[in-house]
Design a protein around this motif. Structure first.
Motif, PDB file in Angstrom:
ATOM      1  N   CYS A  74       0.841  -1.209   0.000  1.00  0.00           N
ATOM      2  CA  CYS A  74       0.000   0.000   0.000  1.00  0.00           C
ATOM      3  C   CYS A  74       0.869   1.249   0.000  1.00  0.00           C
ATOM      4  O   CYS A  74       0.585   2.212  -0.733  1.00  0.00           O
ATOM      5  N   LEU A  75       1.929   1.233   0.813  1.00  0.00           N
ATOM      6  CA  LEU A  75       2.858   2.366   0.858  1.00  0.00           C
ATOM      7  C   LEU A  75       3.551   2.539  -0.492  1.00  0.00           C
ATOM      8  O   LEU A  75       3.711   3.667  -0.980  1.00  0.00           O
ATOM      9  N   TYR A  76       3.931   1.424  -1.108  1.00  0.00           N
ATOM     10  CA  TYR A  76       4.560   1.464  -2.435  1.00  0.00           C
ATOM     11  C   TYR A  76       3.615   2.091  -3.457  1.00  0.00           C
ATOM     12  O   TYR A  76       4.011   2.944  -4.261  1.00  0.00           O
ATOM     13  N   GLY A  77       2.348   1.663  -3.435  1.00  0.00           N
ATOM     14  CA  GLY A  77       1.362   2.209  -4.363  1.00  0.00           C
ATOM     15  C   GLY A  77       1.150   3.701  -4.146  1.00  0.00           C
ATOM     16  O   GLY A  77       0.981   4.466  -5.098  1.00  0.00           O
ATOM     17  N   TRP A  78       1.170   4.120  -2.890  1.00  0.00           N
ATOM     18  CA  TRP A  78       1.007   5.533  -2.557  1.00  0.00           C
ATOM     19  C   TRP A  78       2.167   6.351  -3.129  1.00  0.00           C
ATOM     20  O   TRP A  78       1.967   7.390  -3.766  1.00  0.00           O
ATOM     21  N   LEU A  79       3.400   5.876  -2.895  1.00  0.00           N
ATOM     22  CA  LEU A  79       4.587   6.598  -3.360  1.00  0.00           C
ATOM     23  C   LEU A  79       4.712   6.599  -4.879  1.00  0.00           C
ATOM     24  O   LEU A  79       5.290   7.523  -5.462  1.00  0.00           O
ATOM     25  N   ARG A  80       4.173   5.560  -5.527  1.00  0.00           N
ATOM     26  CA  ARG A  80       4.226   5.472  -6.979  1.00  0.00           C
ATOM     27  C   ARG A  80       3.031   6.149  -7.642  1.00  0.00           C
ATOM     28  O   ARG A  80       2.910   6.148  -8.867  1.00  0.00           O
ATOM     29  N   ASN A  81       2.126   6.690  -6.843  1.00  0.00           N
ATOM     30  CA  ASN A  81       0.881   7.267  -7.365  1.00  0.00           C
ATOM     31  C   ASN A  81       0.088   6.241  -8.170  1.00  0.00           C
ATOM     32  O   ASN A  81      -0.546   6.566  -9.169  1.00  0.00           O
ATOM     33  N   ASP A  82       0.161   4.990  -7.733  1.00  0.00           N
ATOM     34  CA  ASP A  82      -0.522   3.901  -8.424  1.00  0.00           C
ATOM     35  C   ASP A  82      -1.792   3.559  -7.639  1.00  0.00           C
ATOM     36  O   ASP A  82      -1.778   2.781  -6.694  1.00  0.00           O
ATOM     37  N   PHE A  83      -2.902   4.153  -8.048  1.00  0.00           N
ATOM     38  CA  PHE A  83      -4.168   3.973  -7.330  1.00  0.00           C
ATOM     39  C   PHE A  83      -4.672   2.535  -7.390  1.00  0.00           C
ATOM     40  O   PHE A  83      -5.302   2.045  -6.463  1.00  0.00           O
ATOM     41  N   SER A  84      -4.404   1.855  -8.515  1.00  0.00           N
ATOM     42  CA  SER A  84      -4.929   0.495  -8.689  1.00  0.00           C
ATOM     43  C   SER A  84      -4.337  -0.463  -7.664  1.00  0.00           C
ATOM     44  O   SER A  84      -4.999  -1.424  -7.247  1.00  0.00           O
ATOM     45  N   ILE A  85      -3.090  -0.239  -7.265  1.00  0.00           N
ATOM     46  CA  ILE A  85      -2.471  -1.093  -6.257  1.00  0.00           C
ATOM     47  C   ILE A  85      -3.219  -0.968  -4.930  1.00  0.00           C
ATOM     48  O   ILE A  85      -3.523  -1.974  -4.272  1.00  0.00           O
ATOM     49  N   ILE A  86      -3.530   0.266  -4.546  1.00  0.00           N
ATOM     50  CA  ILE A  86      -4.243   0.482  -3.286  1.00  0.00           C
ATOM     51  C   ILE A  86      -5.625  -0.151  -3.337  1.00  0.00           C
ATOM     52  O   ILE A  86      -6.059  -0.824  -2.391  1.00  0.00           O
ATOM     53  N   LEU A  87      -6.324   0.020  -4.451  1.00  0.00           N
ATOM     54  CA  LEU A  87      -7.652  -0.582  -4.587  1.00  0.00           C
ATOM     55  C   LEU A  87      -7.582  -2.101  -4.548  1.00  0.00           C
ATOM     56  O   LEU A  87      -8.414  -2.771  -3.937  1.00  0.00           O
ATOM     57  N   GLY A  88      -6.566  -2.659  -5.224  1.00  0.00           N
ATOM     58  CA  GLY A  88      -6.413  -4.112  -5.243  1.00  0.00           C
ATOM     59  C   GLY A  88      -6.160  -4.672  -3.859  1.00  0.00           C
ATOM     60  O   GLY A  88      -6.725  -5.707  -3.481  1.00  0.00           O
ATOM     61  N   GLN A  89      -5.336  -3.984  -3.076  1.00  0.00           N
ATOM     62  CA  GLN A  89      -5.041  -4.442  -1.725  1.00  0.00           C
ATOM     63  C   GLN A  89      -6.230  -4.245  -0.790  1.00  0.00           C
ATOM     64  O   GLN A  89      -6.385  -4.986   0.187  1.00  0.00           O
ATOM     65  N   PHE A  90      -7.071  -3.265  -1.087  1.00  0.00           N
ATOM     66  CA  PHE A  90      -8.213  -2.969  -0.231  1.00  0.00           C
ATOM     67  C   PHE A  90      -9.130  -4.188  -0.103  1.00  0.00           C
ATOM     68  O   PHE A  90      -9.722  -4.424   0.953  1.00  0.00           O
ATOM     69  N   VAL A  91      -9.231  -4.986  -1.171  1.00  0.00           N
ATOM     70  CA  VAL A  91     -10.126  -6.156  -1.165  1.00  0.00           C
ATOM     71  C   VAL A  91      -9.664  -7.195  -0.162  1.00  0.00           C
ATOM     72  O   VAL A  91     -10.458  -7.777   0.576  1.00  0.00           O
TER      73      VAL A  91
END
Length: 227
Positions: A52-69
């Motif tokens: 999640c932190l990686y997705g945040w720093l990369r501005n990759d929203f899809s990573i955060i959404l994918g992990q949210f599940v």
């Protein structure tokens, strides 16, 4: 943060995601039955926080959404194994709030999120659909695991979890092979497919042993008395 450091977080998360299955597999091989060990869910949660932190720093929203599940499914399993509440309360609140903060960030940056999701690609539509379908199936395995475990009131990694994992992984491997430029993805899922297959084999051996034991118990004792 330096791009190398950000990428290192992504690689570390992926390494932990793979390691959790090897730990689970080794423990299951020793026990000769498929286990859902606490350490599997602990590693999953740590990896998810890093990713999640990686997705945040990369501005990759899809990573955060994918992990949210799956993120809160990990927490549910830790709670079912009575390991969640052993954490220091402030740590629990930080872990619990991390994806929610990411979702709030997405809402506040909605236009950028849409631009990221629908960026133009040279890939044909059917190939994008194949890869997306594989990822959806791969993610749903934890939804199934959560539903199955809730029905039984305990944390379990059922046979269906491994079958769904193997199906999703096979589709993703096919997608990566067709693309021809995603060798790390191929290697990662080939390794995972081995672990999924071994757990399916252990399940089948366990069922066979249980069926044999049941037949032996149900078989009437022969009358050996003489008159």
């Amino acid at each position: 943060m330096h791009p190398f450091a950000i990428d290192s977080l992504g690689y570390l998360a992926q390494l932990l995601f793979s390691a959790r299955f090897f730990v689970q597999w080794i423990l299951s091989e020793r026990a000769r039955r498929v286990l859902s060990p606490t350490i599997f869910w602990q590693i999953s949660l740590v990896a998810a926080c890093i990713f999640c932190l990686y997705g945040w720093l990369r501005n990759d929203f899809s990573i955060i959404l994918g992990q949210f599940v799956t993120y809160y499914i990990y927490i549910w399993n830790l709670n079912a194994r009575r390991a969640w509440k052993t954490l220091w309360p402030p740590i629990r609140w930080i872990i619990f709030a991390l994806p929610l903060a990411g979702i709030l960030w997405i809402v506040l940056n909605w236009s950028d999120f849409l631009a990221h999701l629908f960026i133009e690609s040279d890939l044909p539509g059917w190939l994008i659909a194949l890869g997306t379908g594989g990822q959806i199936i791969f993610t749903l395995r934890f939804v199934y695991q959560w539903w199955y475990s809730r029905q039984r009131g305990e944390s379990i990694l059922p046979l269906g979890f491994w079958l769904i994992s193997l199906t999703g992984s096979t589709i993703i491997i096919a997608y990566a092979l067709i693309r021809g430029d995603m060798y790390p993805l191929i290697l990662g899922h080939l390794t995972g497919a081995f672990v999924y297959t071994r757990n399916i084999i252990i399940f089948n051996k366990q069922r066979t042993a249980q069926a044999t034991a049941s037949d032996s118990n149900d078989r009437p004792c022969e009358n050996t008395s003489t008159r």
